[in-house]
Design a protein around this motif. Structure first.
Motif, PDB file in Angstrom:
ATOM      1  N   TYR A  67     -23.652  -1.080  58.181  1.00 10.30           N
ATOM      2  CA  TYR A  67     -22.251  -0.850  58.084  1.00 10.30           C
ATOM      3  C   TYR A  67     -22.106   0.806  57.578  1.00 10.30           C
ATOM      4  O   TYR A  67     -20.809   1.084  57.098  1.00 10.30           O
ATOM      5  N   GLN A  68     -22.965   1.443  57.378  1.00  7.82           N
ATOM      6  CA  GLN A  68     -23.051   2.991  57.309  1.00  7.82           C
ATOM      7  C   GLN A  68     -22.256   3.141  55.979  1.00  7.82           C
ATOM      8  O   GLN A  68     -21.352   3.951  55.876  1.00  7.82           O
ATOM      9  N   ASN A  69     -22.777   2.396  54.772  1.00  5.55           N
ATOM     10  CA  ASN A  69     -22.269   2.497  53.432  1.00  5.55           C
ATOM     11  C   ASN A  69     -23.108   3.800  52.811  1.00  5.55           C
ATOM     12  O   ASN A  69     -24.284   3.907  52.613  1.00  5.55           O
ATOM     13  N   TYR A  70     -22.534   4.854  52.364  1.00  7.89           N
ATOM     14  CA  TYR A  70     -23.088   5.982  51.618  1.00  7.89           C
ATOM     15  C   TYR A  70     -22.645   6.261  50.370  1.00  7.89           C
ATOM     16  O   TYR A  70     -21.284   5.753  50.143  1.00  7.89           O
ATOM     17  N   ILE A  71     -23.402   6.991  49.393  1.00  8.05           N
ATOM     18  CA  ILE A  71     -22.554   7.479  48.176  1.00  8.05           C
ATOM     19  C   ILE A  71     -21.784   8.712  48.381  1.00  8.05           C
ATOM     20  O   ILE A  71     -22.244   9.451  49.415  1.00  8.05           O
ATOM     21  N   VAL A  72     -20.622   8.632  47.887  1.00 12.38           N
ATOM     22  CA  VAL A  72     -19.540   9.727  48.261  1.00 12.38           C
ATOM     23  C   VAL A  72     -20.046  11.130  48.253  1.00 12.38           C
ATOM     24  O   VAL A  72     -20.832  11.528  47.150  1.00 12.38           O
ATOM     25  N   GLY A  73     -19.834  11.853  49.406  1.00 14.22           N
ATOM     26  CA  GLY A  73     -20.320  13.321  49.402  1.00 14.22           C
ATOM     27  C   GLY A  73     -21.650  13.355  49.483  1.00 14.22           C
ATOM     28  O   GLY A  73     -22.103  14.869  49.151  1.00 14.22           O
ATOM     29  N   THR A  74     -22.478  12.471  49.844  1.00 11.74           N
ATOM     30  CA  THR A  74     -23.962  12.751  50.045  1.00 11.74           C
ATOM     31  C   THR A  74     -24.427  12.163  51.273  1.00 11.74           C
ATOM     32  O   THR A  74     -23.622  11.310  52.005  1.00 11.74           O
TER      33      THR A  74
END
Length: 443
Positions: A67-74
């Motif tokens: 689901y393409q979850n990333y830490i914000v801004g990285t």
């Protein structure tokens, strides 16, 4: 029995269908994992944000990747074990606002809340997560930060024109609160300084060179004032008018503490002369002639506030104490010294013996009716000269007293003694010449 089982299944199916319809209608994105951690349900809003619905047969540790979850801004995938929906499988009620979802070229920051759902036996049957797109909130937050930064920069810029201490003395938090006529009465020390023979000096320079010279000189003087709790009220060409009202803590304290404005002003004046000596060394290395300044300091009550009209006003101070400080500065030329203070400033020093001071005269300053005692502060003199003035101070001050009493002969002898020790003593020379003049007149 079969009929009852059939009706039970039908009722369960109807409940699930109504629940699904309810979740589909919610304006918040909803996702559900079953007890094994596999995606079980995603409502319409969730499918819009994620760009996909339920992807079957994936494991919990694949959720962030699928689901393409990333830490914000990285570009760092969001740790699976920290996802609120995965934490809900462990029985936690969890939330996070540092997740962003990437769908194609879109980046969607989200805020998510996870909660476990238990069956009738108390076991975790599902984990539900509610999440929403917070793009607008992040934009508003960024705009708010940017706006705050701009306001901060504007306030910093205003402080270059209206000192923070000036606003503080008026009990104002910002320049926007200041109104025409705002004023406060306060006892302060006023420092005036001026460059000697500036007119003739400026005539040798172009207007552009004049500005460069003034700014280089003032940039050296300002720190000496600021470092001793003073602030510059105004620049008048090459002249400086500075005010000393005590430290920030003294001004805001509810208790009446020691008044250190006189000490602050005198120390600032001493530091200005010392800094000027270094500044002149640089001028001489560059091929320019050194400059001299005169400093006058007085202490007294004054009115500090705003004057002008509704479309143009300025901060200023108005008082006889201010005028007297300017007059004392002008006396430095007469006596050939760098720093003079009034008896009012002298009397408010915490320990006058901590300074190298000698009385110079008791004069009637131009435009004033009262007599004013004037003192020279010579702490900033080169050490050899300072020691010579200290060595002759007792005889020098006795000479001043005898001069005032009209005993020209004995006063002349005392000043002559001072000149033998330090021939370049301009004040002793000044009085010695006047003694000789009176003695010639009396013969």
């Amino acid at each position: 029995m079969a009929t009852l089982l059939y009706y039970s299944r039908q009722m369960h199916f109807q409940r699930e269908k109504r629940l699904e319809e309810f979740l589909e209608a919610l304006p918040v994105a909803i996702g559900v994992l079953d007890a094994t951690g596999r995606p079980y349900f995603a409502n319409k809003k969730a499918r819009e944000i994620l760009g996909k619905g339920v992807v079957p047969n994936i494991k919990p540790d694949q959720i962030a990747e699928v689901y393409q979850n990333y830490i914000v801004g990285t570009n760092i995938p969001y740790p699976t074990e920290k996802l609120p929906v995965v934490r809900a499988l462990q029985g936690e009620i969890a939330s996070a606002n540092d997740i962003e979802i990437r769908v194609g070229d879109k980046v969607i920051p989200i805020e998510a809340w996870g909660s476990p759902i238990y069956d009738d036996e108390g076991n975790i049957a599902y984990a539900i997560v509610a999440f929403q797109d917070i793009t607008d909130r992040r934009r508003l937050e960024a705009e708010s930060i940017n706006f705050t930064s701009q306001i901060f920069q504007i306030n910093q810029a205003w402080e270059r024109f209206v000192p923070r201490q000036f606003l503080q003395l008026l009990n104002k938090n910002s320049i926007a609160e200041v109104k025409l006529g705002d004023a406060v009465q306060k006892e302060m020390s006023v420092l005036f300084s001026d460059i000697r023979s500036f007119t003739s000096l400026s005539e040798t320079m172009t207007p552009e060179d004049n500005f460069k010279f003034i700014n280089s000189y003032l940039s050296v003087m300002e720190p000496a004032i600021r470092s001793h709790n003073g602030f510059i009220d105004k620049y008048i060409g090459d002249a400086i008018m500075a005010l000393f009202s005590g430290s920030l803590e003294e001004n805001t304290s509810d208790t009446e503490g020691e008044n250190l404005t006189a000490d602050d002003a005198v120390r600032a004046g001493i530091e200005m002369i010392r800094q000027l000596r270094e500044y002149n060394q640089g001028r001489q290395r560059a091929g320019y002639r050194p400059i001299e300044i005169g400093i006058g300091i007085n202490t007294g009550f004054l009115m500090l506030g705003t004057v002008g009209g509704h479309h143009r006003m300025d901060g200023t101070v108005i008082s006889d104490a201010v005028n007297l400080a300017a007059r004392i500065e002008s006396l430095t030329k007469n006596y050939g010294v760098a720093l003079l203070i009034s008896h009012k400033t002298f009397s408010q020093l915490q320990d006058p013996n901590a300074y190298a001071i000698r009385i110079i005269d008791r004069v009637k300053v131009k435009g004033k009716s009262d007599m004013v005692s004037v003192f020279e502060v010579f702490d900033a003199d080169p050490e050899e000269i300072k020691q010579k003035k200290l060595h002759t101070r007792e005889k020098f001050e006795r000479g001043i007293l005898l001069f005032r009493l009209g005993d020209w002969a004995e006063a002349s002898d005392l000043f002559e003694f001072c000149l033998k020790i330090y021939p370049a003593d301009s004040v002793a020379s000044f009085y010695h010449k006047h003694c000789q003049h009176h003695l010639r007149k009396s013969t």
